[in-house]
Design an enzyme around this catalytic site. Structure first.
Site, PDB file in Angstrom:
ATOM      1  N   ASP A   8     -17.997 -16.290   9.459  1.00  0.00           N
ATOM      2  CA  ASP A   8     -17.559 -14.912   9.361  1.00  0.00           C
ATOM      3  C   ASP A   8     -17.821 -14.496   7.901  1.00  0.00           C
ATOM      4  OD1 ASP A   8     -15.957 -12.540   9.903  1.00  0.00           O
ATOM      5  OD2 ASP A   8     -14.405 -13.500   8.701  1.00  0.00           O
ATOM      6  N   ASP A  10     -16.281 -11.217   6.022  1.00  0.00           N
ATOM      7  CA  ASP A  10     -15.102 -10.670   5.354  1.00  0.00           C
ATOM      8  C   ASP A  10     -13.924 -11.636   5.432  1.00  0.00           C
ATOM      9  OD1 ASP A  10     -16.478  -8.303   4.907  1.00  0.00           O
ATOM     10  OD2 ASP A  10     -15.790  -7.394   6.768  1.00  0.00           O
TER      11      ASP A  10
HETATM   12  P1  B16 Z   1     -17.157  -2.118   9.208  1.00  0.00           P
HETATM   13  P2  B16 Z   1     -15.709  -9.748   9.713  1.00  0.00           P
HETATM   14  C1  B16 Z   1     -14.812  -7.223   9.987  1.00  0.00           C
HETATM   15  O1  B16 Z   1     -15.680  -8.156   9.399  1.00  0.00           O
HETATM   16  C2  B16 Z   1     -13.595  -7.004   9.122  1.00  0.00           C
HETATM   17  O2  B16 Z   1     -12.791  -8.166   9.030  1.00  0.00           O
HETATM   18  C3  B16 Z   1     -12.767  -5.883   9.703  1.00  0.00           C
HETATM   19  O3  B16 Z   1     -11.656  -5.625   8.869  1.00  0.00           O
HETATM   20  C4  B16 Z   1     -13.626  -4.615   9.839  1.00  0.00           C
HETATM   21  O4  B16 Z   1     -12.893  -3.567  10.434  1.00  0.00           O
HETATM   22  C5  B16 Z   1     -14.859  -4.942  10.676  1.00  0.00           C
HETATM   23  O5  B16 Z   1     -15.563  -6.019  10.092  1.00  0.00           O
HETATM   24  C6  B16 Z   1     -15.784  -3.745  10.806  1.00  0.00           C
HETATM   25  O6  B16 Z   1     -16.289  -3.428   9.527  1.00  0.00           O
HETATM   26  O7  B16 Z   1     -16.217  -0.950   9.218  1.00  0.00           O
HETATM   27  O8  B16 Z   1     -17.707  -2.416   7.829  1.00  0.00           O
HETATM   28  O9  B16 Z   1     -18.241  -2.010  10.246  1.00  0.00           O
HETATM   29  O10 B16 Z   1     -14.371 -10.282   9.317  1.00  0.00           O
HETATM   30  O11 B16 Z   1     -16.034  -9.883  11.182  1.00  0.00           O
HETATM   31  O12 B16 Z   1     -16.831 -10.226   8.815  1.00  0.00           O
HETATM   32 MG    MG Z   2     -13.068 -11.972   8.628  1.00  0.00          MG
END
Ligand code: B16
Ligand code: MG
Length: 215
Positions: A8, A10
């Protein structure tokens, strides 16, 4: 036998989860919706739209408003991540990615975020990654298994040969639903249902992780 590591982004490789929180907090304050770190826990790893719906907690909104609010939050988020540099990689990440490359493991980034290309560009780790699957893929986002299954297919490995590394409950659920082994990064309250839990990736190697997993 594990042949691939699916990371992953984030909250695992870098702390953009804090920037997501700040973006949502700013929007919530502007809308007059109560929102704090406790409410933010449920947003970890889930898509932008699902995050907004959780934040609104049943408050009525038109499709036009939802679109405008998602765009506004994303503008705030992009403003924050545009300042990122390779120094924003979390401790132990560069060393682990280099070790995986040297040891012949396949490596993918699997993120729900549509901003993945921008973040990876800022972190400059492209050379250590084989495949990137992100929120721009035409697939259901976590906790559905789709993104992880797509990554395994593109890597040319079976789900049972993959180890998912995740910081969010929704991500561990997605990895399990894909039939993969799971490593949770962070507190047990959040990722305690993973096969193995570590506080962070500091000091880890392919060998130490797989040994602990078989433990
Ligand atoms: P975006 P991951 C996720 O990334 C985040 O943890 C989550 O907080 C966020 O809402 C989601 O991506 C969508 O992100 O708005 O930038 O498209 O943890 O799966 O890497
Ligand atoms: Mg994450």
């Amino acid at each position: 036998m594990i042949r691939a590591f699916l990371f992953d982004l984030d909250g695992v490789l870098t702390d953009t989860s804090e920037y997501h929180y700040l973006g949502w907090k700013r929007l919530a304050d502007e809308l007059g919706v109560p929102f704090g770190r406790a409410e933010n826990e449920a947003l970890r790893g889930v898509s932008r739209r699902e995050s907004l719906l959780l934040l609104l907690a049943g408050r009525p909104a038109s499709e036009e408003q939802l679109q405008e609010w998602m765009e506004r939050k994303n503008e705030y988020y992009v403003e924050y991540i545009s300042q990122m540099t390779p120094a924003d990689l979390l401790g132990g990440v560069t060393e682990l990615l280099a070790d995986l490359r040297a040891s012949g493991y396949r490596v993918a980034i699997v993120s729900s975020s549509k901003n993945t290309p921008l973040v990876l560009d800022r972190l400059q780790i492209g050379g250590l990654i084989d495949v990137v699957v992100d929120g721009n893929a035409p697939a259901r986002s976590k906790p559905a298994p789709d993104l992880f299954l797509l990554a395994a297919e593109r890597l040319g490995v079976l789900p049972a040969e993959c180890l998912v590394v995740e910081d969010a409950a929704a991500g561990i659920d997605a990895g399990k639903a894909a039939g993969m082994r799971t490593l949770g990064i962070g507190p047990r309250e959040r990722v305690g249902h993973a096969d193995l839990v570590l506080p962070n990736l500091e000091g880890t190697s392919a060998k130490s992780i797989l040994k602990a997993l078989e433990g």
